[in-house]
Scaffold this motif. Structure first.
Motif: not given
Length: 499
Positions: A34, A113, A160, A221, A224, A226
């Protein structure tokens, strides 16, 4: 507490001591991926300054600046003063400001995301447009698309990271965003150092390579998970608990889960987060969301990073030497971020911000004195004084790298309750990009008008913000993100407002 005796009350009990879990490989990898979003911001900051000093770029888009650059007797402080050139740098940040406000409802409704992916795609489009630009309109349009990517990325990534990180390491993991930013700046400086030899098209390679971190961010993104906070806020409680158990490495997550669920209940009762953030009980967070990013930019760091090659050429460095010097400052900025990562959750936010402020004031004053006494008109600095200026600038960049650089993003991202978190982060990003735009657009003119006084101008602002932190910023080290309200209720000043 919100709502009084009617409606959801949010987190009403401190449960930090009951939190369980450990640092898992899962959360570290997720935070690393991220944080690549920060490299988009950093790469652009670093690449812009180098490109705007390249002859091939100036000849094609800004011939008037190129002509002034060749005048040996031009006023040293004014030779790059051109609003069109400033617009190339600053247009991105105006677009980022507007897009960050659009990103807030998307981040809240569709998750963190979704905004990360949107940011990556927009940045790729912008990089392609700039690398292939044949006129100024196409160049600026590419910058605008890059700005959209930055607006979404800067809005979503710090949130995030704050929500994924365990409480006791939230500061360090959140700073992965700033570390990626500084590494992006350093990478851009090194690329500029190489591409400036590829005349007259090297600038295209510099701008086009911005697509590389954007691709990584987009893929990240997609892959990953959430955050538990976002999942629960959107009604996916079972999935949220499952993710929370996975990232904490234990099934005993009831205390943290209950805090998130309480915060989510309140968040879902708020229909208008931007209106709610104006309420008295949210006043401390709103003040920090405005002043922290404002002060971060008013350190003057972006002026140095945007225009480092231009600034060093102004001081009499040759073209290659100026790019090399700016690469050194980029390396110092990246390495100093590790100091903050290692100490922020041990020494706290306030200690780093205040000590960094004191060091930056001293450095700005020293540079102003050197330039005021030894430089001006068509004179150039001697080699020894030039080296001294670079050393002091590096000390300034180092202080920023372990204080206001990372903490200017970390503090705002961790202080908002869930119901206003996306809105608060949007305000933080918008304010940051607004002042980045203002400084980016005005710095060359300010340098021309203020001359060496520009450094004293920024030193004055650093003094103001250091006092502000001492008086008004409470320590947030080790405080669970959903229990931050209790920090304000205990602060000597803010308790009068939030009680």
């Amino acid at each position: 507490m919100a709502g009084g005796s009617v409606g959801p009350a949010g987190v009403s009990k401190e449960r930090a001591g009951e939190y369980k879990g450990r640092v898992t490989a899962y959360v570290v990898v997720a935070c690393l991926v991220a944080a690549i979003g920060g490299s988009l911001f950093g790469y652009d900051i670093g690449i812009s300054g180098g490109v705007t000093s390249m002859d091939g770029f100036l000849k094609k888009f800004f011939p008037a600046v190129y002509k002034n650059k060749q005048h040996a007797h031009e006023n040293n402080y004014c030779k790059y003063n051109n609003q069109g050139l400033a617009a190339f740098t600053s247009s991105l940040y105006l677009a980022g400001l507007l897009s960050s406000l659009v990103a807030s409802p998307i981040t809240r409704k569709y998750g963190r995301r979704g905004s990360i992916i949107c940011g990556g795609v927009s940045f790729m489009i912008g990089a392609a447009l700039d690398a292939s630009a044949v006129n100024l309109v196409m160049l600026i349009l590419g910058r605008i698309m890059l700005g959209v990517g930055i607006g979404f990325g800067n809005q979503a990534v710090p949130l995030y990271l704050s929500e994924m990180a365990p409480t006791h390491l939230r500061g360090g993991l959140n700073m992965m965003f700033q570390l990626a930013t500084t590494l992006g700046i350093f990478t851009a400086n090194m690329i500029n150092y190489g591409t400036q030899k590829l005349q007259p098209w090297g600038w295209r390679l510099s701008l086009g390579l911005a697509a590389a971190p954007a691709i990584l961010m987009t893929i990240g993104g997609v892959l990953l998970p959430e955050t538990p906070n976002s999942l629960i806020e959107r009604g996916l409680e079972k999935k949220g608990r499952k993710v929370l158990e996975k990232i904490r490495g234990t099934s005993d997550v009831q205390a943290e889960l209950q805090d998130i669920m309480d915060a989510s209940e309140l968040a879902n009762s708020i229909e208008h987060p931007f209106r709610n953030i104006l309420e008295r009980r949210n006043r401390p967070q709103l003040v920090m969301a405005i002043f922290m990013p404002t002060f971060q930019i008013l350190t003057g760091i972006n002026s140095i990073l945007f225009y480092a090659p231009v600034l060093f050429q102004t001081m009499g460095f040759e073209g290659n030497a100026s790019l090399y010097s700016s690469a050194v400052t980029g390396a110092v900025l990246a390495s100093s971020t590790f100091i903050s990562i290692a100490t922020v959750d041990k020494w706290g936010r306030r200690a780093l911000l205040i000590s960094g402020g004191v060091q930056m004031i001293a450095c700005q004053v020293i540079v102003a004195i050197i330039l005021g006494l030894k430089f001006g008109g068509d004179k150039e600095l001697s080699k020894s004084y030039s080296v001294l200026v670079v050393v002091v600038v590096c000390l300034f960049v180092m202080a920023f790298g372990w204080s206001w650089g990372p903490l200017g993003w970390t503090v705002p991202s961790e202080i908002f309750p869930l119901e206003t978190r996306s809105a608060g982060q949007s305000i933080t990003v918008a304010v940051n990009l607004f002042f980045t735009f203002v400084i980016g657009q005005s710095f060359l003119s300010m340098l021309c008008a203020f001359k060496f006084g520009i450094f004293l101008f920024f030193a004055g602002w650093i003094a103001v913000m250091t006092v502000f932190v001492y008086l008004f910023l409470p320590e947030t080290k080790g405080v669970p993100i959903e229990e931050m309200i209790f920090v304000w209720k205990k602060h000597w000043f803010w308790k009068r407002i939030v009680m």
